[in-house]
Scaffold this active site. Structure first.
Site: not given
Ligand SMILES: [Mg+2]
Ligand SMILES: [Zn+2]
Lengths: 493, 95, 486
Positions: A78, A158, A182
């Protein structure tokens, strides 16, 4: 589809160890997939050369009998994790051109475990979002579509780029971060496994902070066993993070078992929210049945402050974020928009650098901390947060784990829920309470809705008891037998 | 709590985000909507509740006082928009 | 100590509270492992946290906590077993995180007291409101580039103790006494070097005035960053007079922050930063609450050194020193220690005189501190022993001391090498005395009239022996051989 892309980490590791395949081959197959599915926009930065170099190094170690636990496994990172010599953007324009000279603890742990870096995955800007539509680098498209409908859907957020990459078989696993859901919500939206460990289990050092008291790193994988393997490598005490716990990391992977006999599983009645689709309610009941059939005892429990979790979260998270994001000021790194004086330079840089949702949350956070409002908002929220945490403590005196849906809806279209921030915030209604309490949770793909879209079930556990969470998740996974590929994935690459 | 455009201007100044005048009314509405939703917290009785200090009881020793970091100016300045003589260069600060 | 400002409409008194920022003596910063060393190339003592890079986290320095608690104990203050670090949010280029990590609602140290030693020998207690830990900011360099500012973060993150006094200081002199005493205690404890020139002790003064007899406090102004004892006194004095003049002219004091212009000797308003500060304090979620145990505090308490107030009383009681001498000796722990080694088993008053006059004079002349003294306390003690034994006279001792100060060395060896041993042998002195009496009948005669004339003979004997004659012996010989005045 290249058959290597269908392997779980566990399967790939066995074949790598047996020298049936090489890490280089495995990585090449995934790099091809990355190219084929570039339209998903799952990656902000692709690192194919690094990936091949790392894979070759892995092959060398495997050859010398020095393989680590995840040797040669290609993963996505990420883009909230700072990675040395690889641009790190947090999905924001304000970090345009930023290249860290340092490596986050968790990513370093994964490289030490032998993982191969495919690239940095897309995310909502500064991890603020539930649909991966706020990234400066464009939204991520889910590899899933509704049956008979090509409309692009959100992967959740997210950690939407990580979710899409793992679901589309671009990466065998990816890292996520979970502040209010998330990891778990995008996992549910894309039919994969996503786990948030106990707050303090993974070091936050080197991960771009959103809300410090909530942020936790965790794995996104296609199986529960893979999640255990990944988390095992990611977790551990780090003296550089005062909120990292000096607890021994158990051998989750080795101890993993689908045996839930004798476990008491709580069903929190407050998680039956208005307007939740029937299908989700039914899936939840089915999940409970699976566990009962496997020998668990199901108990209805109450978490009375559940409905206050979201508003509590939307005070605490923006408040912390407003302060955490103050360092993005254009002075020492990142975007600087020169203006007539210092103050204007700050204001222009931050106006140009931050997108609308980030600005909104920074303003809310600034407001709730400002003179005259601090007690009414922030202190109040921390009091309610204690109540929420106490609800969980009380319930975990009686049960060993909780079973809930992961999200209150199936994946929606890109562009939907955009005009009302509160409607978007409601996506996290089932994940936020446990985040506020710092507890471990996992989302397991458990079925499809009427339109062929994946739905997830969430298992929550006691602090530091990831093992029970993983065990219950494994039992659900076995019972659900979820093996559906995203629609259309069969043809490519 | 309804926010007015002048309050938006004040908090935007505090947060150092340039919000053009034309956008303040829209933002005021948006933020008021969010704050209005948040205010349901008022329903919770928290009279005898201590605010939460840290979510996990994490006990750990503090850092020993050893100077084992620093001396890495290249790293510190690596991403600076502008430097001079080993310093960051910023717009003139008026004292 | 009564300090009054005579205004046109009556007498005024002043009320002062001091906020002192004392740099905590540590090797590394409050939350990072970067060095606290003074100076160095710009941005070399900087960890990634100090530069506010993404993902960096603070980790509390155990020693800084220990030093703050030790200081609190030294100020007889309440130690708070639970304290919290909060973020003070504001934008400034020398503050990379966008917030200062400080303690606000729950400081590590609560109320205490500091005893001022007044010039008349009396004391006055000034209350300490609180002491908290916080991180220092970096440095902005405004004059190196024409239109831009340079930022050096070497200081950024260094641990400070902010020590806040009650508004109980009543004159510029008391403010200086307060600063001196605080500095003495910090140095005794080893928790702050107290070097104002290096900026590791800085002072903000809150000053207000009121008519004599008035009970309520006037509106105060805060004078920022006073960096020498002299400026503390001058700034307070000037500010108080400015306020009196202002009020007497019909104006009102506006609460504001002011700067002291040391060249003009006046304070002036800081550019109206009147964008209403709103620091949005909240507990730093990266740092856990600081939880101390009573046992931890007790252990630090047990290891406190003897502090100046106690030491002063002991010096007066045990060594029979005057309050003034005791004050001077305890002002620095190193001086007090030096004195005690010198005085041990000897004439303490004589030792005090030697330390305060001869040693201090020598150090002042050579620009040395007591730690750098070329004469070790044991050597000075040995010199005093030579006097006590009658090996040398006090006067010769001064010459020996001067030689020790240049080349160091053992006083006895110097006495031997230079042949300075006192002549205490009657058979050596008697012929000299006899010769003088024989050669100087007129002087002998004058001794009959004036007993003090004997001093002339003493001087001549000393001259003849190069000052080495034992003065007592010479006195006895002369008294026996010269006629006495009637
Ligand atoms: Mg202050
Ligand atoms: Zn301060």
């Amino acid at each position: 589809m290249n058959e290597l892309l269908g392997l779980s980490i566990t399967q790939a590791a066995a074949r790598l160890a047996a020298r049936e395949i090489s890490a280089r081959e495995l990585t090449l197959a995934h790099l091809d997939a990355m190219e084929a599915y570039r339209s998903l926009n799952a990656f902000i930065t692709e690192t194919p050369e690094r990936a091949l170099a790392m894979a070759e190094a892995s092959d060398g170690r495997i050859g010398r009998g020095e393989a680590a636990s995840l040797e040669g496994i290609p993963i996505g990172m990420k883009d909230l994790y700072c990675t040395a010599d690889i641009p790190t953007t947090a999905g924001s324009r304000i970090l345009a051109g930023f290249v860290p000279t340092y490596e986050s603890t968790v990513s370093a742990n994964l490289w030490d475990a032998g993982c191969v870096c495919l690239g940095k995955t897309n995310l909502d800007e500064f991890a603020m979002g539930s649909a991966n539509v706020t990234s400066h680098h464009g939204h991520v498209t889910s590899p899933w579509t509704r049956a008979g409908d090509n409309a692009a859907l959100v992967p959740g957020g997210s950690s939407g780029g990580s979710a899409a990459a793992v679901a589309a078989r671009i990466a065998m696993a990816a890292t996520g971060t979970d502040t209010g859901g998330s990891i778990r919500q995008p996992a549910a939206f894309t039919g994969i496994v996503g786990m948030k460990p106990t707050y303090g289990r993974c070091s936050r050092w080197g991960i771009v902070a959103f809300a410090s008291s909530l942020d936790q790193a965790g794995p996104m994988t296609r199986t529960v066993a893979d999640a255990a393997l990944m988390l095992q490598a990611m977790a551990g005490f780090d003296s550089k993070d005062m909120t990292s716990a000096d607890h021994e990391v158990p051998d989750w992977s080795g101890l993993l078992k689908a045996d839930v006999r004798g476990l008491r599983i709580g069903i929190p009645k407050e998680y039956r929210v208005d307007a939740m689709p029937e299908e989700i309610e039914r899936l939840w009941q089915r999940g409970a049945e699976w566990l009962r059939a496997a020998g668990a005892e199901l108990v209805e429990v109450s978490l009375p402050h559940t409905r206050y979790a979201l508003p509590t979260y939307y005070i605490i998270a923006p408040a912390e974020a407003s302060s955490n994001l103050a360092r993005y000021d254009g002075m020492r790194f990142g975007l600087r928009e020169e203006a007539e004086d210092l103050t204007r330079t700050y204001m222009r840089s931050r106006a140009e650098g931050f997108g609308a949702e980030v600005q909104r949350r920074v303003l809310i956070g600034t407001y709730v901390l400002s003179a005259g409002y601090y007690d009414a908002y922030y202190v109040k929220a921390q009091k309610v947060r204690r109540r929420i945490a106490e609800d969980f403590s009380a319930v975990f005196e009686r049960v060993d784990a909780l079973l809930t849906p992961t999200a209150p809806s199936a994946p929606f279209r890109i562009g939907e829920k955009m005009d009302d921030p509160v409607a978007m915030y409601l996506n996290d209604v089932f994940t936020v309470p446990s985040s506020l309490a710092g507890l471990p949770g996992i989302s397991v793909p458990a079925g499809l809705d009427g339109q062929g879209l994946p739905l997830g079930l969430q298992v929550l556990g006691r602090a530091w008891d990831e093992q029970t969470v993983l065990d219950v998740a494994l039992a659900l996974e076995e019972a659900a037998g979820f093996a559906t590929l995203p629609y259309g994935l069969g043809e490519a690459p | 709590m309804a926010l007015d455009p002048s309050t938006v201007a004040r908090i935007a100044e505090l947060a150092r985000i340039d919000v053009p005048e034309g956008e303040r009314s829209r933002l005021a509405l948006e933020l008021s909507h969010i704050l209005g939703w948040i205010e349901q917290l008022g329903e919770v009785d928290t009279d005898d509740v201590e605010p939460l200090r840290s979510v996990m009881a994490i006990e750990r020793p503090w850092r020993p006082d050893v100077a084992d970091d620093g001396e890495r100016r290249e790293d510190v300045l690596a991403n600076a928009p502008k430097t001079h003589d080993g310093c960051f260069v910023v717009p003139r600060v008026i004292e | 100590m009564s300090y009054r400002i005579a205004g046109g409409t009556g007498e005024w008194e002043i009320v002062v509270g001091l906020e002192v920022h004392a740099q905590v003596t540590t090797a590394s910063k409050l939350f990072s492992g970067a060095s606290t060393a003074f100076g160095g190339e710009p941005n070399t003592h900087v960890a990634l946290l100090d530069a506010g890079l993404p993902g960096m986290l603070p980790v509390l320095n155990a020693r800084a906590v220990e030093q703050a608690v030790t200081t609190g104990l030294g100020l007889d203050a309440q130690i708070n077993l639970l304290s919290t670090f909060e973020r003070k949010n504001y934008f400034y280029p020398d503050l990379p995180l966008g917030y200062q990590i400080s303690q606000y609602q729950e400081p590590i140290v609560g109320r205490g007291a500091l005893l001022l030693d007044l010039p008349d020998g009396g004391t006055k207690s000034v209350g300490i409101t609180r002491l908290h830990l916080e991180a220092d900011a970096g440095k902005s360099l405004h004059d190196r580039l024409a239109d831009e500012t340079l930022i050096d973060l070497n200081r950024c993150g260094v641990a400070l103790m902010e020590i806040v006094s009650e508004p109980e200081i009543a004159s510029p002199e008391e403010a200086v006494l307060y600063m001196r005493k605080l500095r003495t205690i910090l140095r005794y404890l080893g928790t702050c070097d107290g070097d104002m020139e290096k900026g590791n002790l800085r002072c903000d003064a809150n000053v207000s005035v009121r008519r004599v007899g008035e009970r309520t406090l006037g509106t105060r102004c805060e004078i920022k960053n006073l960096n020498s004892m002299r400026f503390v006194a001058r700034a307070i004095d000037h500010e108080a007079r400015r306020q009196v003049d202002l009020i007497e002219a019909g104006g009102a004091v506006v609460q504001e922050t002011r700067l002291f212009d040391s060249e003009r000797g006046e304070t002036r308003s800081m550019r109206s930063k009147e964008e209403a500060h709103d620091y949005r304090y909240f507990p730093d979620p990266d740092l856990l609450p600081v939880q101390l145990t009573q046992d931890y505090v007790d252990r630090l308490k047990a290891s406190l050194p003897e502090l100046p107030d106690t030491k002063r009383l002991r010096f007066m009681a045990d060594y029979g020193l005057s309050a003034q001498d005791a004050d001077a000796l305890v002002a620095e722990r190193a001086t007090a220690d030096y004195f005690e080694v010198t005085a041990k088993g000897r004439d303490a008053k004589l030792a005090a005189n030697w330390v305060l006059n001869d040693l201090f004079g020598q150090l002042a002349a050579s620009g040395r501190t007591i730690e750098q003294s070329p004469v070790a306390p044991a050597q000075l003690g040995a010199l005093l022993d030579l006097i006590a034994e009658g090996t040398i006279s006090g006067k010769i001792a001064r010459d020996v001391f001067a030689a020790m100060a240049v080349d160091g060395g053992d006083p006895a060896a110097i006495v031997e090498a230079k042949g300075l041993r006192q002549v205490s042998d009657t058979s050596a002195l008697e012929p000299i005395v006899d010769r003088l009496i024989e050669d100087n009948p007129a002087q002998v005669e004058s001794c009959r009239k004036n007993p003090k004339a004997i001093g002339w003979f003493t001087g001549q004997v000393m001259k003849a022996t190069g000052g080495k004659a034992n003065p007592q012996l010479v006195g006895r010989l002369l008294a026996a051989k010269l006629p006495r005045a009637e």
